[in-house]
Design an enzyme around this catalytic site. Structure first.
Site, short mmCIF file in Angstrom:
data_model
loop_
_atom_site.label_atom_id
_atom_site.label_comp_id
_atom_site.label_asym_id
_atom_site.label_seq_id
_atom_site.Cartn_x
_atom_site.Cartn_y
_atom_site.Cartn_z
N TYR A 1 -13.30 17.47 -15.57
CA TYR A 1 -13.88 16.14 -15.71
C TYR A 1 -15.00 16.00 -14.65
CZ TYR A 1 -14.32 11.19 -14.70
OH TYR A 1 -14.83 9.95 -14.44
N ASP B 1 -4.24 19.01 -13.98
CA ASP B 1 -4.59 17.68 -14.50
C ASP B 1 -4.13 17.65 -15.96
OD1 ASP B 1 -5.85 15.51 -15.71
OD2 ASP B 1 -7.58 15.58 -14.37
N LYS C 1 -5.77 6.60 -19.01
CA LYS C 1 -5.92 7.13 -20.37
C LYS C 1 -4.63 6.94 -21.17
CE LYS C 1 -10.05 8.24 -18.95
NZ LYS C 1 -10.03 8.37 -17.52
N ARG D 1 0.83 -1.22 0.00
CA ARG D 1 0.00 0.00 0.00
C ARG D 1 0.86 1.26 0.00
NH1 ARG D 1 -1.72 2.10 4.64
NH2 ARG D 1 -2.21 0.11 5.60
C1 PLP Z 1 -9.26 14.59 -17.17
C2 PLP Z 1 -9.57 13.45 -16.23
N1 PLP Z 1 -9.08 13.48 -14.97
C3 PLP Z 1 -9.35 12.49 -14.09
C4 PLP Z 1 -10.11 11.40 -14.44
C5 PLP Z 1 -10.40 10.32 -13.42
O1 PLP Z 1 -9.57 9.22 -13.67
P1 PLP Z 1 -9.96 7.68 -13.35
O2 PLP Z 1 -11.12 7.33 -14.21
O3 PLP Z 1 -8.70 6.95 -13.67
O4 PLP Z 1 -10.29 7.63 -11.89
C6 PLP Z 1 -10.62 11.31 -15.74
C7 PLP Z 1 -11.44 10.15 -16.13
O5 PLP Z 1 -12.12 10.14 -17.14
C8 PLP Z 1 -10.35 12.37 -16.66
O6 PLP Z 1 -10.81 12.35 -17.92
#
Ligand code: PLP
Length: 393
Positions: free
Chosen positions: A108, A177, A202, A55
């Site tokens: 998001y 992000d 992604k 962890r």
């Molecule tokens: C820009 C962005 N940030 C964060 C996330 C969240 O990531 P996860 O789905 O791996 O938890 C996503 C998911 O689609 C995203 O598109």
């Protein structure tokens, strides 16, 4: 320092010390033997490095973390079980009751949900400054300035240099992000941002077969994040997933070039097509963020959104007509994906939020894969032709 492509392959990778295995194996173990009473005591006292419990740290996960840190130009990185676990880990580590979190989005949906529905329950206030001038970003209680660029799904571009500068001047933490751009196209730390994060699910993974997240920044911030956001909150990446991510990152530069080639071809075709009202792609000169994107991105990425003149019904005909694009959420996979936000991911949102986010009934989001751009263009062309034949459009 070696160049990006070389670092993507080599950083963190080393022959396994016990067997010489060329590729770091999956260290599928929850715990690690100390070897002796004294060594255990020294490790717990922080006097000797070593793995204790998966962890908190694991050798397979560590290779992925070292690669991401190097590619983002950061001192260190911490991996998480998902992008959302990474963002939650950041919030739990760096925010406390009474703090204000300010964001530049639209973000998001999951991130906005975490901020506006969950964090506020812990006494953290959240403010959307997406359309505010930079002089209004920071208030007296602001502790963190959070930006996503390009944004999802309309690919709005925010000014990373301005975010980094304003946050530093006012002593506020800045977080970007970088999921859509990846470090291959944008390195937010170069613009003065403190911490960069990814949904590794992604482009970093790239093959649509694992869920993960990662944050990169200074060694000091990453140590704090590992202690609170990972060790205490507990959303750790599994060694199996880390293996897929460390492998994915090795080909990130090659895949991103192919994603950009495909997206440019698709955006160009869409921008000339009579059935298309509007194309959102920062690489197009008419995109409102084009000049800014050209300053902070090396190319313009693999995500394209389009608005069909025929609205909701045309979107349905277009999406059902696509053969190479799979209708599914997520993005950044080698396979092309397509979504209709208004009927799926954004379905529950009230009209004013949809308008703010630019989610119109005819909006379609494409995650352009690494297939041959000519085949992708042909596929789009034939699906668009269906919308023109359809009586509703
Ligand atoms: C820009 C962005 N940030 C964060 C996330 C969240 O990531 P996860 O789905 O791996 O938890 C996503 C998911 O689609 C995203 O598109």
């Amino acid at each position: 320092m070696k160049r990006f492509r070389t670092r993507a392959v080599h950083v963190g990778s080393r022959p396994d010390p016990t067997t010489g295995a060329h590729v770091t194996p999956v260290y599928r173990t929850s715990t690690f033997a100390y070897g002796s009473f004294d060594r255990g005591a020294r490790m717990f006292a922080g006097e000797e490095p070593g793995y204790v419990y998966t962890r908190i740290g694991n050798p397979t996960v560590r290779v992925f973390e070292e690669k991401v840190a190097s590619l983002e130009g950061a001192e260190d990185a911490v991996a998480f079980a998902s992008g959302m676990a990474a963002i939650a880990g950041l919030a739990f580590t760096f925010l406390k009751p009474g703090d204000e979190l300010v964001f530049l989005g639209p973000l998001y949906g999951g991130t906005e949900g975490l901020f506006l529905e969950t964090l506020i329950r812990f006494g953290i206030s959240v403010r959307d400054a997406s359309n505010a001038p930079s002089s209004e970003w920071i208030g007296p209680e602001t502790r963190m300035l959070y930006v996503e660029t390009p944004t999802n799904p309309t690919l709005r571009i925010h000014d990373l240099a301005a975010v980094g500068r304003v946050a530093r001047e006012r002593g506020v933490l800045s977080v970007a992000d970088n999921t859509f751009a990846t470090p291959y196209l944008t390195r937010p730390l170069e613009f003065g941002i403190d911490m960069v994060l990814h949904s590794a699910t992604k482009y970093l993974g790239g093959h649509g077969d694992a869920i993960g997240g990662v944050v990169a920044g200074s060694a000091e911030m990453m140590e704090e994040l590992r202690m609170h956001g990972l060790r205490h909150v507990g959303g750790a990446m599994s060694p199996e997933d880390a293996f897929l991510f460390m492998r994915g990152v090795k080909t990130l530069p090659l895949r991103m070039e192919a994603h950009c080639d495909g997206a440019e071809a698709v955006a160009e075709l869409l921008s000339r097509h009579p059935a298309v009202e509007r194309v959102h792609y920062p690489g197009l000169a008419q995109h409102p963020g084009h000049e800014l994107a050209a300053r902070q991105m090396d190319r313009f990425g693999g995500m394209v959104a389009l608005e069909l003149r025929g609205g909701f019904e045309a979107a349905r005909v277009f999406l059902d007509g696509l053969e190479l694009f799979t209708q599914a959420v997520s993005l950044g996979d080698v396979e092309s994906l397509a979504t209709h936000p208004a009927s799926t991911t954004h379905e529950l949102l009230p009209p004013e939020v949809l308008e703010h986010q630019g989610v119109t009934p005819g909006l379609v989001r494409l995650s352009v894969g690494i297939e041959d751009p000519r085949d992708l263009a042909q596929d789009i062309e034939q699906a668009l032709a269906r919308t023109e034949r359809s009586p509703v459009s």
